[in-house]
Scaffold this motif. Structure first.
Motif, short mmCIF file in Angstrom:
data_model
loop_
_atom_site.label_atom_id
_atom_site.label_comp_id
_atom_site.label_asym_id
_atom_site.label_seq_id
_atom_site.Cartn_x
_atom_site.Cartn_y
_atom_site.Cartn_z
N UNK A 142 5.85 6.75 -18.86
CA UNK A 142 7.19 6.94 -18.04
C UNK A 142 7.05 6.90 -16.02
N UNK A 143 8.03 7.43 -16.06
CA UNK A 143 8.07 8.30 -14.60
C UNK A 143 9.38 8.67 -14.02
N UNK A 144 9.38 9.31 -12.62
CA UNK A 144 11.03 9.39 -12.75
C UNK A 144 11.50 8.33 -12.31
N UNK A 145 12.44 7.95 -11.60
CA UNK A 145 13.56 7.15 -11.07
C UNK A 145 13.00 7.00 -9.95
N UNK A 146 12.45 5.79 -9.49
CA UNK A 146 11.93 5.50 -7.97
C UNK A 146 12.04 4.26 -7.27
N UNK A 147 11.80 3.59 -6.41
CA UNK A 147 12.65 2.56 -5.95
C UNK A 147 11.18 1.22 -6.85
N UNK A 148 9.70 1.96 -6.69
CA UNK A 148 8.86 0.90 -7.29
C UNK A 148 7.11 2.44 -6.87
N UNK A 149 6.39 1.99 -8.19
CA UNK A 149 5.17 2.40 -7.51
C UNK A 149 4.43 1.42 -6.94
N UNK A 150 3.40 2.09 -5.88
CA UNK A 150 2.69 1.15 -5.29
C UNK A 150 1.47 0.97 -5.80
N UNK A 151 -0.33 0.56 -4.70
CA UNK A 151 -1.04 0.91 -6.14
C UNK A 151 -1.57 1.49 -7.17
N UNK A 152 -2.32 1.06 -8.00
CA UNK A 152 -3.12 1.58 -9.40
C UNK A 152 -4.41 1.63 -8.45
N UNK A 153 -4.57 3.25 -9.61
CA UNK A 153 -6.12 3.47 -8.69
C UNK A 153 -6.65 3.72 -10.19
N UNK A 154 -8.01 3.43 -10.23
CA UNK A 154 -9.10 4.73 -11.55
C UNK A 154 -9.85 5.23 -10.75
N UNK A 155 -10.15 6.52 -11.29
CA UNK A 155 -10.98 7.33 -10.66
C UNK A 155 -12.55 6.57 -11.60
N UNK A 156 -13.74 7.35 -10.83
CA UNK A 156 -14.81 5.98 -11.78
C UNK A 156 -15.39 5.94 -12.63
N UNK A 157 -15.08 6.89 -13.37
CA UNK A 157 -15.28 7.27 -14.23
C UNK A 157 -14.07 7.15 -15.79
N UNK A 158 -13.00 6.19 -15.07
CA UNK A 158 -12.00 5.99 -15.79
C UNK A 158 -11.27 6.55 -16.31
N UNK A 182 -1.02 10.92 -20.42
CA UNK A 182 -0.36 12.47 -19.33
C UNK A 182 0.29 12.75 -17.95
N UNK A 183 0.83 13.04 -17.42
CA UNK A 183 1.22 13.40 -16.24
C UNK A 183 -0.15 14.68 -15.43
N UNK A 184 -0.92 14.47 -15.32
CA UNK A 184 -2.22 15.89 -14.72
C UNK A 184 -1.32 16.37 -13.39
N UNK A 185 -1.00 15.90 -12.54
CA UNK A 185 -0.49 16.48 -11.17
C UNK A 185 0.54 15.58 -10.26
N UNK A 186 0.97 15.74 -9.13
CA UNK A 186 1.42 14.87 -8.16
C UNK A 186 0.76 15.29 -6.94
N UNK A 187 0.27 15.16 -6.19
CA UNK A 187 -0.60 14.91 -4.61
C UNK A 187 0.93 14.44 -3.27
N UNK A 188 1.72 15.91 -2.65
CA UNK A 188 2.36 15.59 -1.72
C UNK A 188 1.54 14.94 -0.36
N UNK A 189 2.29 13.67 -0.42
CA UNK A 189 1.67 13.68 1.14
C UNK A 189 2.24 14.07 2.28
N UNK A 190 1.70 13.89 4.01
CA UNK A 190 2.77 14.25 4.84
C UNK A 190 2.83 13.48 5.16
N UNK A 191 4.48 14.14 5.74
CA UNK A 191 5.75 13.49 6.69
C UNK A 191 5.99 11.80 5.78
#
Length: 420
Positions: A142-158, A182-191
């Motif tokens: 479950x994620x906060x309400x937003x318009x959409x999620x973009x690409x899914x990406x797996x870490x190399x160890x899965x 479990x939600x681990x972290x949000x990386x804040x993008x720039x501008x």
């Protein structure tokens, strides 16, 4: 009753253990199928797994809202916890959540496994009955309400999975534990304004993020600290236009002006700029498995294989009169073939050394914004787009193997081991 569940020896009537949580009613107490553990529900706040031999607490489930019931699967390999309209599945050995099932009922005190363990029936207090098929179940995040999620990406160890987001106002890159949700972290993008994308390095030690528009950035994948930005000579294209080299030493970024820039991933300095695209925006630019070549596709119907060290164009794969957008491309695992997806829904497969077309087949994913993901074994490809489904295809035969009816825009990605 109040305080806990009491365990007695049947032959003597002696009390062995008191599985107590002070000041809370114990609503349910259930033996595991093998008799080694006991599952208890305390008030609407705690679910506890106890060792049936010594009465010691093994795992405690908390921080779920309004717990109503629990049950063991017939094999004892799972137990369920109901909270509101959600059914959570846990692994009793680790205490970790393995699945989350959303129901249409308001809440329920009656939720049970079927005898074969493949289904769960939930009887809601609003007179609705939900039956969940566990053979089709998947972990839902479950994620906060937003318009959409973009690409899914797996870490190399899965063990982690990430998504870009279009969640204002910060448009963060969201990273979860792929085993528990479990939600681990949000990386804040720039501008940011819209669209964000995230990619792990092949060794899993760093992360590349980019947004549209915004600054591409390299992060430490353990501490999640930002390391350095990449130069931003123009807007990076929305599609699969960024990639780590197979050895992690370089990064490609493709820009809307039709250029691809190769950067040193240790310091972000530009190494080479490719100007070979005749027209259109570059939509994808993946590396060959040996890191010597790049195939770049465009919105104007071009697909070029070029030397990653010199920028020399080696092969022009599509004819001059081909005008359809090529939204995504990929190399086969052995580097012998290149796979192109065109916006009319066709897959085109070429010999990566001669440029000869080997085969093509229709996939139904007709869209200028479509995505492909090659299986780790290299024998299958999964395709998604705006046609509401994800389809899996055998590359050698062009035969459709599986269809997932997902709905909406579908962006697929195989896990590193190919099981998810």
């Amino acid at each position: 009753g109040m305080g806990g569940a009491k365990i007695y020896q049947p032959a003597t009537g002696w009390q062995l253990f008191d599985l107590e949580v002070p000041q809370l009613n114990c609503w349910r107490a259930l033996w595991s199928p093998d008799g080694s553990s006991i599952l208890t529900l305390h008030g609407h706040e705690f679910v506890i797994i106890w060792d049936a031999v010594n009465g010691q607490e093994i795992h405690r489930i908390e921080d779920l809202p309004w717990l109503t019931t629990v049950d063991w699967s017939p094999s004892g390999e799972l137990f369920l916890v109901s909270a509101g309209s959600i059914v959570y599945l846990f692994d009793p050995l680790t205490g970790l959540m393995v699945d989350k099932l959303s129901g249409t009922f308001s809440w329920s005190f009656t939720i049970v496994f079927s005898q074969d363990g493949e289904h769960i029936a939930a009887v809601g207090q609003d007179n609705t009955i939900n039956i969940f098929d566990l053979t089709e179940a998947s972990l839902r995040i479950l994620v906060p309400i937003c318009h959409f999620l973009t690409n899914p990406a797996w870490s190399p160890d899965g063990q982690q999975v990430a998504f870009g987001s279009n969640c204002p106002p910060d448009y963060p890159m969201k990273i979860w534990d792929s085993r528990t949700g479990e939600h681990l972290i949000d990386l804040e993008v720039i501008n940011p304004k819209i669209y964000s994308r995230i990619q792990w390095s092949p060794s899993g030690d760093r992360i590349l993020t980019r947004s549209y528009p915004g600054q591409p950035w390299v992060w430490d994948a353990q501490s999640f600290e930002d390391l350095f930005p990449l130069p931003n000579p123009g807007e990076v294209h929305l599609g699969n236009s960024s990639a780590w080299s197979p050895d992690g030493s370089r990064i490609t970024l493709a820009y809307e002006n039709g250029t691809v820039v190769i950067y040193d991933s240790s310091d972000g300095k530009a190494i080479l700029t490719f100007f070979g695209q005749k027209e259109g925006e570059i939509t994808s630019a993946p590396w060959s498995p040996d890191g010597t070549r790049i195939v770049s596709s465009s919105s104007a119907g071009e697909a070029l294989i070029w030397d990653a060290a010199t920028g020399e164009v080696l092969l022009d794969l599509l004819p001059e009169d081909f005008e359809l957008e090529v939204p995504d491309s990929a190399w086969t695992k052995d580097g012998e073939r290149v796979i192109l997806l065109s916006e009319d829904g066709f897959i085109h497969i070429f010999d990566a050394h001669t440029g000869e077309k080997i085969s093509h087949f229709f996939t139904r994913a007709a869209s200028s914004y479509a995505n492909i993901s090659l299986s780790p074994a290299g024998d299958r490809i999964i395709i998604g787009g705006y046609d509401n489904v994800a389809t899996v295809w055998d590359i050698a035969t062009g035969v459709e193997i599986i269809t997932y009816d997902v709905g909406g825009l579908v962006i697929p990605a195989y896990s590193p081991d190919g099981t998810q």
